[in-house]
Enzyme design. Sequence first.
Site, PDB file in Angstrom:
ATOM      1  N   SER A 170      50.371  58.246  52.323  1.00 22.76           N
ATOM      2  CA  SER A 170      51.525  57.215  51.653  1.00 22.76           C
ATOM      3  C   SER A 170      50.889  56.642  50.337  1.00 22.76           C
ATOM      4  O   SER A 170      49.765  57.026  50.015  1.00 22.76           O
ATOM      5  CB  SER A 170      51.919  56.313  52.507  1.00 22.76           C
ATOM      6  OG  SER A 170      50.657  55.308  52.798  1.00 22.76           O
TER       7      SER A 170
ATOM      8  N   ALA B 130      46.010  62.481  61.152  1.00 27.43           N
ATOM      9  CA  ALA B 130      46.713  61.210  61.460  1.00 27.43           C
ATOM     10  C   ALA B 130      46.361  60.992  62.879  1.00 27.43           C
ATOM     11  O   ALA B 130      46.188  62.026  63.691  1.00 27.43           O
ATOM     12  CB  ALA B 130      47.944  61.383  61.215  1.00 27.43           C
TER      13      ALA B 130
ATOM     14  N   CYS C 132      57.378  64.709  51.787  1.00 27.18           N
ATOM     15  CA  CYS C 132      57.232  63.989  50.624  1.00 27.18           C
ATOM     16  C   CYS C 132      58.497  64.626  49.792  1.00 27.18           C
ATOM     17  O   CYS C 132      58.654  64.088  48.606  1.00 27.18           O
ATOM     18  CB  CYS C 132      55.720  64.374  50.294  1.00 27.18           C
ATOM     19  SG  CYS C 132      55.164  65.830  50.016  1.00 27.18           S
TER      20      CYS C 132
ATOM     21  N   GLU D 125      47.851  63.359  47.014  1.00 32.19           N
ATOM     22  CA  GLU D 125      48.833  63.923  47.290  1.00 32.19           C
ATOM     23  C   GLU D 125      50.037  62.647  47.920  1.00 32.19           C
ATOM     24  O   GLU D 125      49.912  62.822  49.103  1.00 32.19           O
ATOM     25  CB  GLU D 125      49.159  65.322  47.779  1.00 32.19           C
ATOM     26  CG  GLU D 125      50.311  66.127  47.522  1.00 32.19           C
ATOM     27  CD  GLU D 125      51.475  65.874  48.336  1.00 32.19           C
ATOM     28  OE1 GLU D 125      52.393  65.058  48.063  1.00 32.19           O
ATOM     29  OE2 GLU D 125      51.490  66.786  49.582  1.00 32.19           O
TER      30      GLU D 125
HETATM   31  O1  LIG Z   1      55.261  66.381  52.714  1.00 31.95           O
HETATM   32  C1  LIG Z   1      54.788  67.173  51.755  1.00 31.95           C
HETATM   33  C2  LIG Z   1      54.471  68.599  51.695  1.00 31.95           C
HETATM   34  C3  LIG Z   1      55.728  69.348  52.199  1.00 31.95           C
HETATM   35  C4  LIG Z   1      55.492  70.948  51.790  1.00 31.95           C
HETATM   36  O2  LIG Z   1      54.559  71.420  51.481  1.00 31.95           O
HETATM   37  O3  LIG Z   1      56.448  71.858  52.074  1.00 31.95           O
END
Ligand SMILES: O=CCCC(=O)O
Length: 468
Positions: A207, A156, A262, A228
């Site tokens: 996203s 990012a 997420c 993902e």
């Molecule tokens: O944002 C998603 C990943 C969160 C995680 O793997 O703990």
Amino acid sequence: MAIATIDPTTGKTLRSFNAHSAEELEARLKLAEETFRAYRHTALADRRRWLARAAELLESEAEHFGRLMTQEMGKPFEAAKAESQKCASACRYYVEHGEAYLRDESIDVGGDRSFVRYQPLGAVLAIMPWNFPFWQVVRFAAPALMAGNVGLLKHAHNVPQCALALEDLFLRAGFPKGAFQTLLIETGDIARVIEDPRVKAVTLTGSEGAGRAVGGQAGRALKKVVLELGGSDPFIVMPSAKLELAVETAVKARLINNGQSCIAAKRFIVHEAIYPEFERRFVERMRRVVVGDPMEAKTEVGPLATEGIRQGLHAQVEKSVAQGTRLLVGGKLSSGQGFYYPPTVLADAAPGSPAACEELFGPVAVLSRARDVEHAITLANDSPYGLGASVWTHDEAEARRFIDGIETGMVFVNAMVASDPRLPFGGVKHSGHGRELALHGIREFLNAKTVRITSGTTAPPTQASVSE
Ligand SMILES: O=CCCC(=O)O
């Protein structure tokens, strides 16, 4: 968007980076391809050694890496150090299990010898988000490198120092130059990289919109892609649950990473018999959350990563309330500096409002009531997303019904949803497809080559027997 470190506690730009020139990008793609040709033949013992060294560095330098993460995206410093340590555990997981996962797999077809051989694909482009700037990358890179692939990271725009630190980390761990490279490129250049014949596959964490764009580009180029994407995970509480623990975990599951995960719990679906008490305790706890400087140990929630995210989240809250959603606490923008947003609780989301239909990527919870198990499942599935679900019940039959009925890639019973190197991670519906971590993760970017060896002395099969 500028490739820059902007301090989310002040909004000040701390460092800016130029995107690679066309020549620099070409040199990196060329190096990736050349490195792959030799790297795929390196001994597994060497890859294990380099990965183990990466784990050591992630642990011994957790403080330094943690500081970079907090400075670039605002997560509490303690959580940032823990993220570096979690990355070490993922590296060690593949040090321990990678070799077994890559072994030929025999298949008994009677008489002939048959097996599946797992071979690396080549350069994999990883497009990664800022929310877990180390973890999201390492959970792709550790299995990919163990398997003999090489990685190209497009991180990012707001975490360039993390991106460069990761390239440096793998180099210092002993991996050959070119096995893992960071590409400082603009979003507009991603399509070109995906189309490049030297790039064999793509993985994206991001996203839903980014998933549609990248999935479309990879599809047109006929390249394997793992997506993902977002989530709006339900957190269901039934009367048999231990209420105090459920409330405490609910708050943690909503606020993890300043609410920007997420798999954070976003929709709280509570049985009507315990709803009033749950709401009272939950709101009370959210009101007391310590928001502040992410470098301070007492801080539970730091700033959001960017001003755009803060404004976008606030617009979702305001629109939901204007449409009839109840606001129980929070929901007001602070006037001071930094991208802070108060822990906010909404209830009874108005149909069609953002609180009902969209992912809320920040510390905003939405509560609703369920009449019974089936109603709770209906509410849980009433979302375009299908990443994780957390279910709180001590009734075994109820738990089985939730496990079967909820349309997500992961269900956790009496625990919050959390990633773990030993467990496959991923979603269904608009949360994407493919899996990361565990055995499933390492197999995503491998050619599962079918091999059948006959004695060479028997007649070819008839058409009928071939199609049987
Ligand atoms: O944002 C998603 C990943 C969160 C995680 O793997 O703990």
